[in-house]
Motif scaffolding. Structure first.
Motif, mmCIF file in Angstrom:
data_model
loop_
_atom_site.group_PDB
_atom_site.id
_atom_site.type_symbol
_atom_site.label_atom_id
_atom_site.label_comp_id
_atom_site.label_asym_id
_atom_site.label_seq_id
_atom_site.Cartn_x
_atom_site.Cartn_y
_atom_site.Cartn_z
ATOM 1 N N GLN A 93 31.341 24.093 16.965
ATOM 2 C CA GLN A 93 31.862 23.284 16.000
ATOM 3 C C GLN A 93 32.842 24.054 15.033
ATOM 4 O O GLN A 93 32.817 25.435 14.984
ATOM 5 C CB GLN A 93 30.563 22.849 15.041
ATOM 6 N N ARG A 94 33.753 23.437 14.486
ATOM 7 C CA ARG A 94 34.879 24.105 13.639
ATOM 8 C C ARG A 94 35.241 23.089 12.425
ATOM 9 O O ARG A 94 34.743 21.940 12.504
ATOM 10 C CB ARG A 94 36.136 24.070 14.626
ATOM 11 N N PRO A 95 35.672 23.681 11.660
ATOM 12 C CA PRO A 95 36.101 25.054 11.466
ATOM 13 C C PRO A 95 34.971 26.016 10.628
ATOM 14 O O PRO A 95 34.301 25.490 9.890
ATOM 15 C CB PRO A 95 37.339 25.110 10.414
ATOM 16 N N ILE A 96 34.743 27.117 11.065
ATOM 17 C CA ILE A 96 33.578 28.045 10.256
ATOM 18 C C ILE A 96 34.802 28.938 9.282
ATOM 19 O O ILE A 96 35.608 29.376 9.937
ATOM 20 C CB ILE A 96 33.069 28.834 11.477
ATOM 21 N N VAL A 97 34.115 29.057 8.200
ATOM 22 C CA VAL A 97 35.074 29.977 7.138
ATOM 23 C C VAL A 97 33.867 31.037 6.562
ATOM 24 O O VAL A 97 32.950 30.715 6.364
ATOM 25 C CB VAL A 97 35.461 29.058 5.988
ATOM 26 N N VAL A 103 29.057 31.946 4.265
ATOM 27 C CA VAL A 103 29.789 31.515 5.458
ATOM 28 C C VAL A 103 29.465 29.640 5.469
ATOM 29 O O VAL A 103 28.087 29.369 5.248
ATOM 30 C CB VAL A 103 29.081 31.978 6.533
ATOM 31 N N ARG A 104 30.300 28.972 5.972
ATOM 32 C CA ARG A 104 30.128 27.676 5.975
ATOM 33 C C ARG A 104 30.782 27.243 7.293
ATOM 34 O O ARG A 104 31.948 27.345 7.619
ATOM 35 C CB ARG A 104 30.619 26.897 4.950
ATOM 36 N N LEU A 105 30.003 26.048 7.775
ATOM 37 C CA LEU A 105 30.789 25.170 8.669
ATOM 38 C C LEU A 105 31.349 24.007 8.064
ATOM 39 O O LEU A 105 30.553 23.357 7.266
ATOM 40 C CB LEU A 105 29.593 24.547 9.871
ATOM 41 N N CYS A 106 32.602 24.113 7.910
ATOM 42 C CA CYS A 106 33.433 22.950 6.784
ATOM 43 C C CYS A 106 33.776 21.772 7.385
ATOM 44 O O CYS A 106 34.677 21.426 7.862
ATOM 45 C CB CYS A 106 34.348 23.622 6.282
ATOM 46 N N ARG A 107 32.555 20.897 7.643
ATOM 47 C CA ARG A 107 32.473 19.472 8.136
ATOM 48 C C ARG A 107 32.040 18.802 7.053
ATOM 49 O O ARG A 107 30.752 18.857 7.315
ATOM 50 C CB ARG A 107 32.160 19.512 9.430
#
Length: 151
Positions: A93-97, A103-107
């Motif tokens: 899954q993306r994007p990971i920041v 840290v977050r999966l930014c969806r």
């Protein structure tokens, strides 16, 4: 090296919007195009731990070999799923920041705002035209009657 890293897919609108929000805070992040330079198994394990996610939760289904590989089947262990990700990084899954704040999966892409150390520097709208940040750098929230600045 930048204190912010984005695991990015330039073909993904959500990923492009997230990268643009990071840049709108005045930071040039380290951009890892994970399809070209996938994270190692150990890096993935650390990311999952910091995300508080399971391997299954990190799997992307749309536009990937998820169905063809029958990855929804509970027979696959986490280690086996990591093997599949190693062979097919598009499954991530993306994007990971990654920032100093977390840290977050930014969806959706706006989730990155929760972990950026620096404020937004000006107005920002997503590629589809949806306003996210107003001219004063404040987050815009959607309401029934349109968009209002968040207080």
């Amino acid at each position: 090296m930048s204190p912010i890293t984005i695991y990015h897919n330039p073909a993904c609108g959500t990923s492009r919007n997230t990268l643009a929000l990071i840049r709108n805070s005045g930071v040039e992040p380290q951009v890892v195009e994970y399809l070209k330079t996938p994270p190692s198994r150990d890096e993935l394990k650390v990311l999952l731990l910091r995300l508080g996610m399971t391997v299954r939760e990190l799997l992307r289904q749309k536009g990937t070999p998820y169905e063809a590989l029958d990855l929804g089947n509970p027979k696959w262990s986490d280690e086996q799923l990591l093997d599949f990700i190693g062979q097919h990084p598009v499954l991530i899954q993306r994007p990971i920041v990654v920032t100093p704040l977390g840290v977050r999966l930014c969806r959706p892409s706006e989730l990155v705002l929760d972990i950026l150390p620096d404020a937004q520097r000006g107005a920002f709208s997503k590629e589809d035209g949806e306003a996210v940040i107003d001219a004063e750098g404040r987050r815009v929230i959607a309401s029934q009657s349109g968009s209002l600045p968040q207080r």
